[in-house]
Scaffold this active site. Structure first.
Site, PDB file in Angstrom:
ATOM      1  N   GLU A   1      10.321  15.070  15.992  1.00  0.00           N
ATOM      2  CA  GLU A   1      10.657  14.989  14.580  1.00  0.00           C
ATOM      3  C   GLU A   1       9.785  15.980  13.820  1.00  0.00           C
ATOM      4  OE1 GLU A   1       9.540  11.444  12.417  1.00  0.00           O
ATOM      5  OE2 GLU A   1      11.401  11.521  11.270  1.00  0.00           O
TER       6      GLU A   1
ATOM      7  N   GLU B   1      10.241   0.671  10.421  1.00  0.00           N
ATOM      8  CA  GLU B   1      11.271   1.685  10.222  1.00  0.00           C
ATOM      9  C   GLU B   1      10.563   3.018  10.407  1.00  0.00           C
ATOM     10  OE1 GLU B   1      13.014   4.482   8.891  1.00  0.00           O
ATOM     11  OE2 GLU B   1      13.169   3.655   6.864  1.00  0.00           O
TER      12      GLU B   1
ATOM     13  N   THR C   1       6.188   7.057  13.858  1.00  0.00           N
ATOM     14  CA  THR C   1       6.291   6.231  15.060  1.00  0.00           C
ATOM     15  C   THR C   1       4.910   5.912  15.634  1.00  0.00           C
ATOM     16  OG1 THR C   1       8.487   7.048  15.565  1.00  0.00           O
ATOM     17  CG2 THR C   1       7.213   6.187  17.410  1.00  0.00           C
TER      18      THR C   1
ATOM     19  N   GLY D   1       3.423   3.197  13.673  1.00  0.00           N
ATOM     20  CA  GLY D   1       4.232   2.008  13.942  1.00  0.00           C
ATOM     21  C   GLY D   1       3.812   1.328  15.234  1.00  0.00           C
TER      22      GLY D   1
ATOM     23  N   LYS E   1       0.843  -1.201   0.000  1.00  0.00           N
ATOM     24  CA  LYS E   1       0.000   0.000   0.000  1.00  0.00           C
ATOM     25  C   LYS E   1       0.879   1.251   0.000  1.00  0.00           C
ATOM     26  CE  LYS E   1      -1.788   2.663   3.172  1.00  0.00           C
ATOM     27  NZ  LYS E   1      -1.755   3.991   2.542  1.00  0.00           N
TER      28      LYS E   1
ATOM     29  N   CYS F   1      13.476  10.327   7.191  1.00  0.00           N
ATOM     30  CA  CYS F   1      13.423   9.858   8.577  1.00  0.00           C
ATOM     31  C   CYS F   1      14.808   9.867   9.215  1.00  0.00           C
ATOM     32  CB  CYS F   1      12.804   8.470   8.633  1.00  0.00           C
ATOM     33  SG  CYS F   1      13.496   7.368   7.418  1.00  0.00           S
TER      34      CYS F   1
END
Lengths: 478, 320
Positions: A389, A258, A238, A241, A184, A292
């Site tokens: 981030e 990742e 994150t 994730g 995807k 990233c």
């Protein structure tokens, strides 16, 4: 002509790529409509022009695609490695042949400069397929037992910052090891994955081995949760994730993540200053900082702070921001309005917390999503811009006095994806690199990628490795 | 335009007080990472220069050429022909700019001077026992005096590479200072490092600073007589050096890559390096030169192509 050396526009031709007004999902070797008929539009971030209308995958489509991949798995995994290698080599060569077309397409859909898609993304995409093609018939010798077996159907969800490169990182090792794939792509950048589907057909890849499902988070969630998926690979934020880790927990699925990063770029006082400046620029302004492993925290030894910042500011003033299709553009558009809003709000927060903001004089185009290269000085570890981030062209500058302090500050982050060390002293490179908790440590360079080199994170930057021999492990039953 | 005083820049006089101080200073300069330097030069080499920018760059490059003949076989006739070409590079198109200078051996300076009389074209002369530089200082200075007396506007000196590589920086410094004094106010001084023989980028950066401290008006890569001459990377490095030197002392020094630059495409890449490294203050033939002979014809052919839309050929430019 004026006395200054003004570069005339040098746009890459759009005519090398033919974008259809609409695209379907790629399931079992065919383009097909979504089960519920839903579609979404993909726009060019530099102009807000609608590029195409894309079928939007839902749970039913995920099920169809996973079933197709399961059907294809038996024959595909039974092929001798050398046969699978042939397909991968063929795909790699087609990508090279069509690299100009794919580079222009990627620039249109993503907003990154053609200089980067042409010189970085596409050569790396082809290199990944070539590299893993080379492994396909040597799996017995990869160090994972005498005849390691594939896992089955791999569900892969990739981000919008390097759409085609992340696809290559995921699909190449999966196919080389004998798995079949349902992938995807991100909702803002589905086009290059759909063109890749066409590359697969051109290469004569058996039906169902690769399936592409453009869609939103719900499709990704359905794919991750699908009971007949054996392996989940995700690159992205994150937060997502963590959600994926929860979904997969307790199942027999293998998982690699990742995720985000807040890379430290450490410059010692004996560093090659001019090259360090280039490395800092490349570390944070490559792909508008939407990387990233970007070197978004600059740690400078106090004794050279002034000199280095002056050089850096002068260098930033020569960055060329604008039309990503212009071959001279260094900084393109931010990928989406949503991302631009996020960057803007984090930068405003940085200012409110007392960090000093600086940008070069820089005219932003009227249409599209743009953010000027930005520096924050007087930053401390306590500032949000040093911790969160930002995923944009924003660099936070901190200082240190001793190597120990540099290491302590560099490691003082929930992330651990990348770091950089700049010094002319070889022994210091080794000593510092050993203490940095990051998946990749670059010395006297930054943001260098190679298919032979494993890539992945520590802590909240995820787990598992992609690339290199290590990248095979995630797709093998070992 | 600011020009150099013949003495070292005041802010940095301390560093030339002794051999040890000079060594400490030169070895304290930031190092150069070869991979990074070459990568930067290569990236700038991908700039795509089109249409109006290309026309501007070609004319600028022509105006920066030091049209050079440095052969043992040079004759007055050859030098006169070169002078005529420097003044009017394209006989078919008077809008083509003149070159910056003609560059000859000292014994040909008077001939060259006469050939370019009445124009803005300067006469440069290689002196100091060019190209090896292996002679006593007296001999080198006599060579320089000859050239200046014959009317040279610019003197291109070679440094003593042997002394430099042996770490005798003060000797190199003193020689440059002596030559600078001999040039006086009559001639600008270009200091040639022969970068191919200095071999490392760290050496090239040290030589650049050494030359500038000693009062060079220009720093120049090479003589054109060895295997490795001007490259984008070593020129980029020297541009960084003049930029940093001006930031520290306020004194602007010119840069001249020489040898091996043969095509317009190459020349334009060097102009991009100038533009994006030192900046537009250097985009002028007072501060940047190309040491080249065959480059000019390629620039002229490209210029004709831009004007007419068609490529001509080598017979449409002069062979002088």
């Amino acid at each position: 002509m004026t006395s200054a050396f003004e570069y005339a526009p040098a746009p890459e031709s759009r005519s090398v790529v033919d974008i259809a007004p609409s695209y379907g999902l790629f399931i079992d070797g065919e383009f097909t409509d979504a089960a519920d008929g839903k579609v979404f539009k993909t726009v060019s971030p530099s102009s807000e022009e609608v590029l195409s209308e894309i079928a939007q995958a839902s749970e039913a489509d995920v099920d169809r695609a996973v079933k197709a991949a399961r059907r294809a798995f038996g024959a595909w995994s039974a092929l001798p490695g050398a046969e699978r290698a042939k397909y991968l080599f063929r795909i790699a060569r087609i990508i090279q042949e069509r690299s100009r077309e794919l580079a222009v397409l990627e620039t249109l859909d993503n907003g990154k400069p053609i200089r980067e898609t042409r010189d970085a993304d596409l050569p790396l995409v082809a290199a990944h397929f070539f590299y893993y093609a080379g492994w396909a018939d040597k799996l017995d010798h990869a160090g994972f037992g005498s005849s390691p077996k594939p896992l089955g159907v791999a569900g892969q969800v990739i981000p919008w910052n390097f759409p085609l490169l992340m696809l290559a990182w995921k699909i190449a090792p999966a196919l080389a090891t004998g798995n079949t794939v349902v992938l995807k792509p991100a909702e803002t950048t589905p086009l290059s994955a759909l063109f890749f589907a066409d590359v697969c057909r051109q290469a004569g890849l058996p039906r169902g081995v690769v399936n592409i499902l453009p869609g939103y988070g719900d499709a990704g969630a359905a794919l991750v949760a699908h009971p007949d998926v054996n392996k989940v690979a995700f690159t992205g934020s994150t937060a997502v994730g963590k959600a994926i880790a929860k979904t997969v927990a307790g199942t027999r699925k293998k998982l690699t993540l990742e995720l985000g990063g807040k890379g430290a770029n450490i410059v010692f006082d004996d560093a090659p200053i001019d090259q360090a400046v280039e490395g800092i620029v490349n570390g944070i302004f490559f792909n508008q900082g939407q990387v990233c492993c970007a070197g978004s925290r600059l740690l400078v030894q106090e004794s050279i702070q002034e000199e280095l910042l002056e050089s850096l500011k002068r260098r930033l003033s020569t960055l060329r921001l604008g039309d990503p299709l212009d071959k001279n553009t260094d900084i393109g558009a931010i990928n989406s309005e949503e991302q631009l809003t996020r960057i803007t709000s984090l930068v405003e927060q940085g200012e409110a917390e007392g960090a000093e903001r600086w940008s070069p004089a820089c005219e932003l185009p009227d249409a599209g999503y743009w953010f000027a290269p930005t520096l924050f000085t007087n930053v401390t570890q306590a500032h949000t811009v040093a911790r969160d981030e930002i995923f944009g062209p924003v660099l936070s500058v901190l200082t240190f006095r001793t190597p120990d302090e540099a290491v302590a500050k560099a490691n003082n982050t929930p992330y651990g994806l990348s770091a950089g060390v700049w010094t002319e002293k070889g022994s210091r490179i080794l000593a510092v690199a050993n203490k940095l908790r990051a998946g990749v440590v670059w010395s006297n360079t930054f943001n260098k990628f190679d298919p032979t080199s494993p890539f992945g994170g520590y802590k909240e930057s995820g787990f598992g490795r992609e690339g290199g021999r290590h990248g095979l492990e995630a797709y093998l039953d070992v | 335009m600011p020009t150099n005083a013949p003495t070292a820049a005041p802010a940095l006089t301390d560093v030339t007080a002794s051999d040890a101080a000079l060594r400490r200073f030169l070895h304290g300069l930031p190092g150069v990472d070869a991979v990074g330097l070459e990568a930067r030069a290569a990236t700038l080499g991908t700039r795509s220069i089109k249409t109006t920018a290309k026309a501007y760059a070609i004319d600028l490059a022509i105006s920066m050429v030091d049209l050079t003949t440095l052969e043992g076989a040079d004759t007055p006739g050859k030098v006169r022909a070169l002078g005529a070409k420097a003044v009017r590079p394209d006989p078919t198109d008077r809008t083509a700019p003149a070159t910056a200078a003609v560059c000859v051996y000292p014994d040909m300076v008077a001939v060259a001077k006469e050939a370019v009389a009445g124009s803005a074209v300067k006469v440069a002369s290689v002196a100091t026992a060019f190209p090896a530089g292996r002679a006593a200082l007296d001999v080198k200075l006599a060579d320089v005096r000859d050239a200046v007396a014959a009317g040279a506007d610019e003197v291109d000196m070679v440094i003593d590479r042997g002394a430099f590589l042996a770490g005798r920086y003060m000797k190199v410094y003193d020689e440059i200072v002596a030559v600078r004094e001999t040039c006086g106010t009559a001639a600008r001084l270009k200091v040639i490092f022969e970068t191919g023989e200095l071999s490392t980028y760290d050496n090239i950066r040290r030589a650049s600073w050494l030359g500038m401290l000693a009062g060079a008006d220009f720093i120049k890569t090479s003589t054109g007589k060895v295997a490795v001459n001007a490259t984008p990377a070593n020129t980029l490095l020297m541009l960084e050096a003049v930029r940093d030197f001006r930031a520290q002392t306020g004194v602007q020094v010119g840069v001249k890559p020489a040898g091996g630059i043969r095509t317009s495409k190459d020349a334009i890449k060097f102009l991009v390096l100038v533009n994006e490294t030192a900046g537009e203050d250097w985009l002028d033939n007072h501060w940047f030169r190309f040491g080249a002979s065959s480059l000019l014809n390629d620039l002229l052919m490209q210029r004709q192509k831009l004007a007419t839309g068609r490529y001509s050929g080598p017979d449409y430019v002069t062979v002088d």
